[in-house]
Design a protein around this motif. Structure first.
Motif, PDB file in Angstrom:
ATOM      1  N   LEU A  47      -1.041 113.058  16.285  1.00 38.83           N
ATOM      2  CA  LEU A  47      -1.418 113.629  14.987  1.00 38.83           C
ATOM      3  C   LEU A  47      -1.466 115.155  15.056  1.00 38.83           C
ATOM      4  CD1 LEU A  47      -4.155 111.175  13.670  1.00 38.83           C
ATOM      5  CD2 LEU A  47      -1.957 111.697  12.578  1.00 38.83           C
ATOM      6  N   ALA A  51       1.427 117.202  13.217  1.00 36.62           N
ATOM      7  CA  ALA A  51       0.940 117.983  12.071  1.00 36.62           C
ATOM      8  C   ALA A  51       1.437 119.425  12.189  1.00 36.62           C
ATOM      9  CB  ALA A  51      -0.581 117.945  11.991  1.00 36.62           C
ATOM     10  N   ILE A 138       4.104 112.977   8.573  1.00 37.66           N
ATOM     11  CA  ILE A 138       3.255 113.037   9.772  1.00 37.66           C
ATOM     12  C   ILE A 138       2.708 111.655  10.112  1.00 37.66           C
ATOM     13  CG2 ILE A 138       1.097 113.974  10.727  1.00 37.66           C
ATOM     14  CD1 ILE A 138       1.726 116.503   8.957  1.00 37.66           C
ATOM     15  N   LEU A 139       2.238 110.939   9.094  1.00 39.34           N
ATOM     16  CA  LEU A 139       1.757 109.569   9.335  1.00 39.34           C
ATOM     17  C   LEU A 139       2.886 108.677   9.839  1.00 39.34           C
ATOM     18  CD1 LEU A 139      -0.642 109.005   6.301  1.00 39.34           C
ATOM     19  CD2 LEU A 139      -1.267 109.418   8.693  1.00 39.34           C
ATOM     20  N   THR A 142       3.789 109.565  13.467  1.00 36.00           N
ATOM     21  CA  THR A 142       2.694 109.082  14.331  1.00 36.00           C
ATOM     22  C   THR A 142       2.752 107.561  14.457  1.00 36.00           C
ATOM     23  OG1 THR A 142       1.315 110.964  13.688  1.00 36.00           O
ATOM     24  CG2 THR A 142       0.189 109.071  14.646  1.00 36.00           C
TER      25      THR A 142
END
Length: 195
Positions: A47, A51, A138-139, A142
């Protein structure tokens, strides 16, 4: 919006198979035999790293016209596709102080550092430049890391030894090439070459 989540998830999950961070997950799982702190470390490190990479991608995209950005993305995706075909090797130096910090902190530090300049970080920069929903990218990246690494942590060496890594690397490279072709088409469309 869903595409901003699903495409990065699939791309990173494929690209991560056989990557040095997956090898790192194997080493940490074998060394500590504590999967949940290792998984938590992977989540936190990914993360933070993605990010930062996503923010760079979103920032860079604001400097270029849509056409130029698509051409840059096409070249970047093609280069990443070729890079994906090269197998990673694990440095033993990254784990020299592992016992001193414990599984969570060791995983957090090692994964964060291993991802700097890695193909999945570069992919995150490119995907964030391409898709408008930064948080979803980003999610997604990840989640892709977790899809590739959590089974390795849970199953240890058994799972990694049974996977056809060459085939998976080729599929990941093909996915990056498809993104490159889509970016070329988008560039041609933005410049009015295709209708």
């Amino acid at each position: 919006m869903l595409e901003s989540l699903l495409v990065p998830t699939a791309i990173v999950a494929l690209a991560e198979i056989g990557d040095k961070t997956q090898l790192l997950a194997l080493i940490l799982a074998a060394r500590f035999r504590k999967p949940w702190p290792i998984i938590a470390g992977i989540i936190a490190a990914t993360l933070a790293n993605h990010a930062a990479a996503g923010a760079v991608g979103a920032w860079v995209s604001s400097f270029f016209s849509e056409t130029v950005l698509h051409w840059i993305l096409a070249a970047s995706f093609a280069a990443t596709a070729l890079w994906t075909l090269v197998p990673d090797k694990m440095d033993d130096d990254e784990n020299s102080a592992a016992r001193r910090f414990g599984p969570f902190v060791t995983t957090l530090i090692a994964f964060f550092l291993a991802e700097i300049g890695d193909k999945t970080q570069v992919a995150t920069v490119m995907l964030a430049a391409q898709y408008p929903h930064l948080i979803m990218v980003i999610l997604g990246t990840t989640l892709g890391m977790l899809i590739a690494n959590v089974p390795v942590v849970l199953a240890g060496n058994f799972a990694a030894e049974k996977l056809p890594l060459t085939l998976i690397r080729r599929l990941a490279a093909a996915a990056f090439f498809v993104l490159a072709i889509v970016a070329v088409y988008s560039a041609m469309k933005a410049s009015g070459w295709v209708g």
